[in-house]
Design a protein around this motif. Structure first.
Motif, PDB file in Angstrom:
ATOM      1  N   ASP A   1       0.883  -1.264  -0.039  1.00 18.27           N
ATOM      2  CA  ASP A   1      -0.059  -0.071  -0.059  1.00 18.27           C
ATOM      3  C   ASP A   1       0.867   1.367   0.013  1.00 18.27           C
ATOM      4  O   ASP A   1       0.568   2.215  -0.870  1.00 18.27           O
ATOM      5  N   ILE A   2       1.854   1.115   0.863  1.00 22.27           N
ATOM      6  CA  ILE A   2       3.079   2.360   0.871  1.00 22.27           C
ATOM      7  C   ILE A   2       3.452   2.382  -0.510  1.00 22.27           C
ATOM      8  O   ILE A   2       3.378   3.597  -1.089  1.00 22.27           O
TER       9      ILE A   2
ATOM     10  N   ARG B   1       0.812   3.950  -3.132  1.00 21.00           N
ATOM     11  CA  ARG B   1       0.671   5.530  -2.984  1.00 21.00           C
ATOM     12  C   ARG B   1       1.916   6.152  -3.672  1.00 21.00           C
ATOM     13  O   ARG B   1       1.797   7.097  -4.441  1.00 21.00           O
ATOM     14  N   GLU B   2       3.070   5.671  -3.395  1.00 15.55           N
ATOM     15  CA  GLU B   2       4.435   6.421  -4.207  1.00 15.55           C
ATOM     16  C   GLU B   2       4.391   6.500  -5.409  1.00 15.55           C
ATOM     17  O   GLU B   2       4.392   7.317  -6.024  1.00 15.55           O
TER      18      GLU B   2
ATOM     19  N   LYS C   1       1.482   5.902  -7.393  1.00 13.67           N
ATOM     20  CA  LYS C   1       0.357   6.618  -8.038  1.00 13.67           C
ATOM     21  C   LYS C   1       0.899   8.150  -8.234  1.00 13.67           C
ATOM     22  O   LYS C   1       0.343   8.805  -8.882  1.00 13.67           O
TER      23      LYS C   1
ATOM     24  N   LYS D   1      -6.766  -1.449   2.375  1.00 13.28           N
ATOM     25  CA  LYS D   1      -5.682  -0.563   2.261  1.00 13.28           C
ATOM     26  C   LYS D   1      -5.088  -0.399   0.925  1.00 13.28           C
ATOM     27  O   LYS D   1      -5.040   0.632   0.443  1.00 13.28           O
TER      28      LYS D   1
ATOM     29  N   LYS E   1      -7.734   1.648  -1.251  1.00 15.15           N
ATOM     30  CA  LYS E   1      -7.459   2.978  -0.786  1.00 15.15           C
ATOM     31  C   LYS E   1      -6.079   3.873  -1.321  1.00 15.15           C
ATOM     32  O   LYS E   1      -6.329   4.894  -1.541  1.00 15.15           O
ATOM     33  N   ALA E   2      -5.146   3.021  -1.448  1.00 12.85           N
ATOM     34  CA  ALA E   2      -3.771   3.395  -1.750  1.00 12.85           C
ATOM     35  C   ALA E   2      -3.996   3.777  -3.248  1.00 12.85           C
ATOM     36  O   ALA E   2      -2.987   4.430  -3.860  1.00 12.85           O
TER      37      ALA E   2
END
Length: 226
Positions: free
Chosen positions: A69-70, A73-74, A76, A98, A101-102
């Protein structure tokens, strides 16, 4: 199905710390892409992604230096147009949500068969989200709860949709793409896209799960319909 088998896509980056899995994915879908890149940790993945700007990114949840997920996010944030498919052994509802949502566009569990994985790849690359049955069940169960969410209920009470828009919401919940919706409701693909954009904006949904959540809580669809 013939067009799917012969269609060539641009490029894919597969991120998994198990080399055998990456090699297996390459054997399975490598011929679908002009370029195939692989990484076994988050740092290498980010470097390759920024260098090659892959059309699709396939990522596992657990990596040696980060979590899926982390990393999503990075990626995206840097590459917003990248299509991201999570391919993981993990089927925990919390992890799936998670990832969603990411910014993940799809989720397939590694215990699912190869055909489902390939199907997900094709669907995502044709502008459609895909979540395997177990992942969808977790999403639906979480979003169909009866928690007293005032903000959601307030939004539902004050959002009015036409009959055409309600029908489109139902079709979106069934994971139909623009072309399929166009045939179903007799509107041009361009008009369907305009409707879809307007619906998601008014609902405040960023992805399919948000539309499903709204539709379930507003009684537009039932669990049995999905």
């Amino acid at each position: 199905m013939t067009t799917e088998l012969t269609q060539k896509y641009n490029s894919v980056l597969v991120i998994d710390d198990h080399k055998m899995i990456v090699n297996g994915i390459k054997l399975l879908i490598g011929d679908l892409f002009e370029s195939f890149y692989m990484a076994h940790d988050g740092a290498t993945a980010k470097s390759l992604a920024l260098k090659h700007n892959p059309q699709m990114i396939i990522v596992d949840n657990y990596l040696p230096d980060t979590t899926g997920d982390i990393l999503i996010r990075e990626l995206k944030y840097k590459l917003p147009s990248a299509i991201i498919l999570v391919y993981s052994f993990t089927y925990s509802a919390d992890v799936i949500l998670k990832m969603l949502k990411a910014g993940a566009n799809g989720y397939v569990i590694k215990k699912d068969d190869d055909e489902e994985f390939v199907k997900a790849v094709h669907l995502l690359l044709n502008n459609k989200e895909y979540f395997s049955q177990e992942a969808r069940t977790h999403i639906i169960n979480r979003f169909s709860g009866t928690e007293d969410d005032y903000s959601v209920k307030h939004l539902i009470a004050n959002t009015k949709f036409s009959g055409k828009e309600i029908e489109m919401i139902k079709l979106l919940c069934k994971q139909m793409n623009t072309k399929e919706i166009s045939k179903n409701i007799g509107l041009s693909e361009r008009t369907v896209e305009q409707y879809r954009s307007n619906i998601t904006r008014r609902i405040g949904a960023k992805n399919l799960a948000g539309v499903i959540k709204f539709a379930l809580q507003n009684g537009i669809v039932q669990l049995d319909d999905l």
